[in-house]
Design an enzyme around this catalytic site. Structure first.
Site, PDB file in Angstrom:
ATOM      1  N   TYR A  29      55.840  46.080  22.704  1.00  0.00           N
ATOM      2  CA  TYR A  29      54.939  47.239  22.684  1.00  0.00           C
ATOM      3  C   TYR A  29      55.189  48.138  21.473  1.00  0.00           C
ATOM      4  O   TYR A  29      54.274  48.608  20.838  1.00  0.00           O
ATOM      5  CB  TYR A  29      55.137  48.093  23.945  1.00  0.00           C
ATOM      6  CG  TYR A  29      54.449  47.585  25.191  1.00  0.00           C
ATOM      7  CD1 TYR A  29      53.962  46.287  25.269  1.00  0.00           C
ATOM      8  CD2 TYR A  29      54.279  48.411  26.295  1.00  0.00           C
ATOM      9  CE1 TYR A  29      53.344  45.826  26.414  1.00  0.00           C
ATOM     10  CE2 TYR A  29      53.655  47.963  27.449  1.00  0.00           C
ATOM     11  CZ  TYR A  29      53.193  46.665  27.510  1.00  0.00           C
ATOM     12  OH  TYR A  29      52.585  46.226  28.647  1.00  0.00           O
TER      13      TYR A  29
ATOM     14  N   GLY B  30      49.246  42.492  34.984  1.00  0.00           N
ATOM     15  CA  GLY B  30      50.428  43.259  35.387  1.00  0.00           C
ATOM     16  C   GLY B  30      50.052  44.699  35.736  1.00  0.00           C
ATOM     17  O   GLY B  30      50.536  45.254  36.725  1.00  0.00           O
ATOM     18  N   TYR B  31      49.175  45.273  34.936  1.00  0.00           N
ATOM     19  CA  TYR B  31      48.728  46.641  35.219  1.00  0.00           C
ATOM     20  C   TYR B  31      47.830  46.672  36.446  1.00  0.00           C
ATOM     21  O   TYR B  31      47.856  47.615  37.235  1.00  0.00           O
ATOM     22  CB  TYR B  31      48.047  47.245  33.986  1.00  0.00           C
ATOM     23  CG  TYR B  31      49.081  47.536  32.922  1.00  0.00           C
ATOM     24  CD1 TYR B  31      49.835  48.703  32.985  1.00  0.00           C
ATOM     25  CD2 TYR B  31      49.372  46.617  31.929  1.00  0.00           C
ATOM     26  CE1 TYR B  31      50.827  48.951  32.050  1.00  0.00           C
ATOM     27  CE2 TYR B  31      50.366  46.854  30.993  1.00  0.00           C
ATOM     28  CZ  TYR B  31      51.091  48.023  31.065  1.00  0.00           C
ATOM     29  OH  TYR B  31      52.087  48.259  30.150  1.00  0.00           O
ATOM     30  N   HIS B  32      47.038  45.623  36.592  1.00  0.00           N
ATOM     31  CA  HIS B  32      46.207  45.539  37.794  1.00  0.00           C
ATOM     32  C   HIS B  32      47.088  45.575  39.047  1.00  0.00           C
ATOM     33  O   HIS B  32      46.836  46.336  39.982  1.00  0.00           O
ATOM     34  CB  HIS B  32      45.374  44.257  37.760  1.00  0.00           C
ATOM     35  CG  HIS B  32      44.600  44.031  39.020  1.00  0.00           C
ATOM     36  ND1 HIS B  32      43.385  44.617  39.260  1.00  0.00           N
ATOM     37  CD2 HIS B  32      44.906  43.333  40.136  1.00  0.00           C
ATOM     38  CE1 HIS B  32      42.963  44.276  40.463  1.00  0.00           C
ATOM     39  NE2 HIS B  32      43.858  43.492  41.010  1.00  0.00           N
TER      40      HIS B  32
ATOM     41  N   CYS C 206      48.573  48.917  39.583  1.00  0.00           N
ATOM     42  CA  CYS C 206      47.590  49.887  40.102  1.00  0.00           C
ATOM     43  C   CYS C 206      47.399  49.729  41.611  1.00  0.00           C
ATOM     44  O   CYS C 206      47.192  50.727  42.313  1.00  0.00           O
ATOM     45  CB  CYS C 206      46.259  49.723  39.378  1.00  0.00           C
ATOM     46  SG  CYS C 206      46.330  50.330  37.677  1.00  0.00           S
TER      47      CYS C 206
END
Ligand code: CA
Length: 678
Positions: free
Chosen positions: A472, A316-318, A321
């Site tokens: 989180y 998800g962060y990839h 980004c």
């Protein structure tokens, strides 16, 4: 910006509340009157608005921050001693300015009528009109008060208030405004914007609103909101002054915050870049732009491995980004500054875009390694379709259209060797088998100590999904549970968490046999070697070896999709028990002292949502230098296959050679590895 009104309204009186907003907004306004639109009780202006009186100090402050020598600002400059007139001239300048290009094209406002907001946007926007806001979207929207409390915390999870202060619902209001043409959205947004700015100075008491990522996210999004709302009569010179002064505060703050090596750095830079490009009239815009571009150029080197994966190793962060790197490049391109980014910047983004093709599941969803969620089927396809066009990639198009267009990728096995992510698939149909294994470096806070683990998908089903991350903030016990090594499909010593010490020993894809051998020296005194064989593109043989001085209970863990499962402790087999479609069989080769035991299993596919699932381990007591498990993982439809595996000879555990005889329904072959000559 200050408001002069001390007006306080009784609680829970919506009509009065609406009037209250109106009065708060235009309390100094002499000549406006209201008519009511029946049920909705939203004020509609019957007479054209006069300009509210400015706050001269704020106007002067803003003017001091602008370069009034810029072409087009002559009238603003001429009125510099009359800030209220100057602010009106500045607004006129921005309404007629055409020199700056932005992805939100103001000229499309008319053409967007009736076709730019989804039902969900409209619902979110209508709720926001009533101050019922979406914070972290896994929780219900929350009424934040007639007098808005931007620090509302309806749940223990801090993500709620942090995300409240990203104001995603403002984007919904902006879309609803263009979609319907109804000025009520613009009026309310102008009210909420100035309200937020007034109530949230950047100080310790308002830390919830000023983490650097929220500031960066706002910097980016607000420029789009500016494009959508500036042509509304509700966007007065006073709103402009409040808005631009806050943009200045955001960019100045972001100049001082640079979270190197993390996705945070990209949001920080993006916010600064979008403010700088959208408002080059600020004296400091040049330095903001230069700093933002310099950081993005630096971070794409720092954060992206040569194999294309972002270093935090959570998909998800990839994907996030990719957007953070790409949007500023596109903005620079639109505004003639593409040369600020070297060609390698764009080619690295293209490499990043290959990742969901290489590691994505055949149904277009993703693995859940680290802080990730698999998402909906097909969720990668929109991106891949767009990137197919951007980069001229037929293979992206093929996958994005489920083979209807484009060209089938030439390969079925991919090694992202620096990230330690490997995929093996039987083909490119959504019913094909796909296994993705992770054995990589420490990716930081969004990464979990899971080296050696894998996800398995077959026949349209996520048969062995990663547990995910569940939450989180606000629930440390459950967050910790999902991060444990032992809830992953890998090896543990005495159920302790491992560290990241990965090594790739062999990557040998082939038509009839793919071989992957990785190691993780996850304990000071124990190394786990996992050899994975994908035989005939049908089933997997996994050889796990644990060697070193460390002794104790060595387990290999497996987890299934939620649903029924059957266990045969005698035969050392476990299988899912779906009545329809595909299942998976796990069977380890019997050996002295080996025990099969069920474990607690959980999986989370959505933030704050989890469900139980079957999980189990095979356990050996290690009292010598090494132990070895030989296990078959076979996805199948219909009858379970009969697969037998035999180790040939007496290979040393952790040695350079291994040979196995495998037979499937009576047909046998030899598999193994030999890197003694390497
Ligand atoms: Ca995990």
């Amino acid at each position: 910006m200050k408001t002069s009104s001390n007006l306080r309204l009784p609680k829970n009186t919506p009509d009065l509340r609406r009037i209250g907003h109106f009065l708060l907004k235009f309390s100094r306004l002499a000549a406006a009157c209201l008519i009511w639109t029946g049920l909705s009780a939203v004020p509609v202006f019957a007479a054209p608005l006069q300009e509210p009186v400015q706050d001269p100090a704020s106007c002067s402050l803003l003017l001091s921050r602008l370069d009034l020598e810029k072409p087009g600002l002559e009238k603003v400059k001429a009125a510099v001693n009359h800030p209220e007139i100057a602010a009106a001239e500045l607004l006129a300048f921005y309404r007629s300015r055409t020199s700056v290009k932005h992805p939100v094209d103001r000229s499309q406002k008319g053409a967007s009528r009736g076709n730019c907001a989804s039902n969900n946007d409209l619902e979110t926007a209508d709720q926001a009109l009533k101050h019922i806001f979406v914070g972290q979207p896994a929780y219900p929207p929350h009424f934040c008060g007639e007098e808005i409390n931007w620090g509302s915390r309806p749940v223990p999870d801090n993500e709620w208030v942090w995300q409240l202060n990203r104001m995603y619902f403002w984007d919904a209001m902006a879309l609803a405004y263009w979609h319907t043409g109804d000025e009520k959205y613009a009026q309310e947004w102008c009210y909420q914007l100035t309200d937020w700015v007034r109530k949230n100075p950047r100080d310790e008491a308002h830390g919830y609103a000023w983490r650097s990522i929220e500031a960066g996210i706002r910097g980016y999004r607000w420029t789009g909101l500016f494009q959508r709302f500036i042509d509304s009569p509700a966007f007065t010179p006073a709103v402009l002054v409040s808005f631009l002064n806050s943009c200045y505060d955001h960019a100045s703050y972001l100049m001082t915050r640079y979270t190197k090596g993390s996705n945070w750095a990209l949001m920080e830079a993006e916010g600064m870049a979008f403010i700088a490009f959208t408002f080059p009239e600020f004296k400091a815009a040049g330095s903001w732009k230069e700093e933002a571009i310099s950081r993005l150029n630096q971070e794409i080197e720092n954060q992206v491995y040569p194999d294309g994966h972002q270093r935090e190793l959570a998909i998800g962060y990839h994907l996030g980004c990719i957007g953070w790197f790409d949007r500023t490049l596109e903005l620079a391109k639109m505004n003639g500054l593409e040369h600020a980014f070297p060609p390698s910047y764009r080619s690295t983004i293209e490499k990043m875009c290959e990742v969901p093709l290489k590691l994505g599941m055949p149904d277009g969803s993703n693995t859940q390694f680290g802080d990730s969620w698999k998402g909906n089927p097909g969720q990668n396809w929109g991106n891949l379709k767009r990137w197919a066009k951007t980069f001229g990639r037929d293979d992206f198009l093929y996958v994005a259209t489920e083979g209807k267009e484009g060209k089938k990728p030439a390969e079925t096995a991919f090694a992202l060797d620096k990230s330690g992510l490997y995929s093996l698939r039987s083909g490119w149909d959504k019913n094909d088998i796909c296994l993705v294994l992770k054995c990589g470096p420490d990716g930081g806070g969004h990464c979990q100590p899971d080296n050696g683990t894998f996800e398995l998908y077959a026949g349209g089903r996520h048969l062995m999904p990663d547990a995910g991350s569940y939450i989180y903030s606000g629930d440390p016990v459950n967050r910790a549970w999902f991060r444990q090594t032992k809830v992953h499909q890998t090896l543990t010593l005495d159920e302790k968490n491992t560290s990241y010490a990965p090594r790739l020993l062999l990557w040998q894809p082939g038509a009839k046999l793919d071989v992957l051998v990785v190691e993780n020296a996850g304990y000071p005194d124990l190394t786990h070697r996992r050899a994975l064989f994908f035989v005939d593109r049908k089933y997997f043989v996994i050889v796990d070896e644990a060697f070193g001085e460390g002794n104790g209970n060595v387990d290999i863990h497996f987890q299934f999709a939620p649903g029924a499962a059957s266990f045969d402790h005698q035969q050392l087999t476990a299988r899912t028990a779906f009545e329809e479609g595909w299942n998976v069989l796990v069977q380890t080769v019997a050996q002295d002292g080996l025990k099969m035991e069920e474990e607690e299993g959980q999986v989370s596919f959505l933030y704050t949502k989890k469900e139980p699932r079957p999980a189990f381990r095979y356990r050996l007591r290690k009292e010598t230098r090494g132990v070895r498990f030989v296990t078959v993982v076979a996805p199948y439809s219909g009858e379970a296959p009969d697969i037998k595996v035999k180790i040939m000879g007496k290979p040393e555990i952790g040695g350079s050679r291994l040979s196995l005889k495998v037979s499937e329904n009576g047909r046998s072959k030899r598999i193994g590895y030999d890197f003694s000559t390497n």
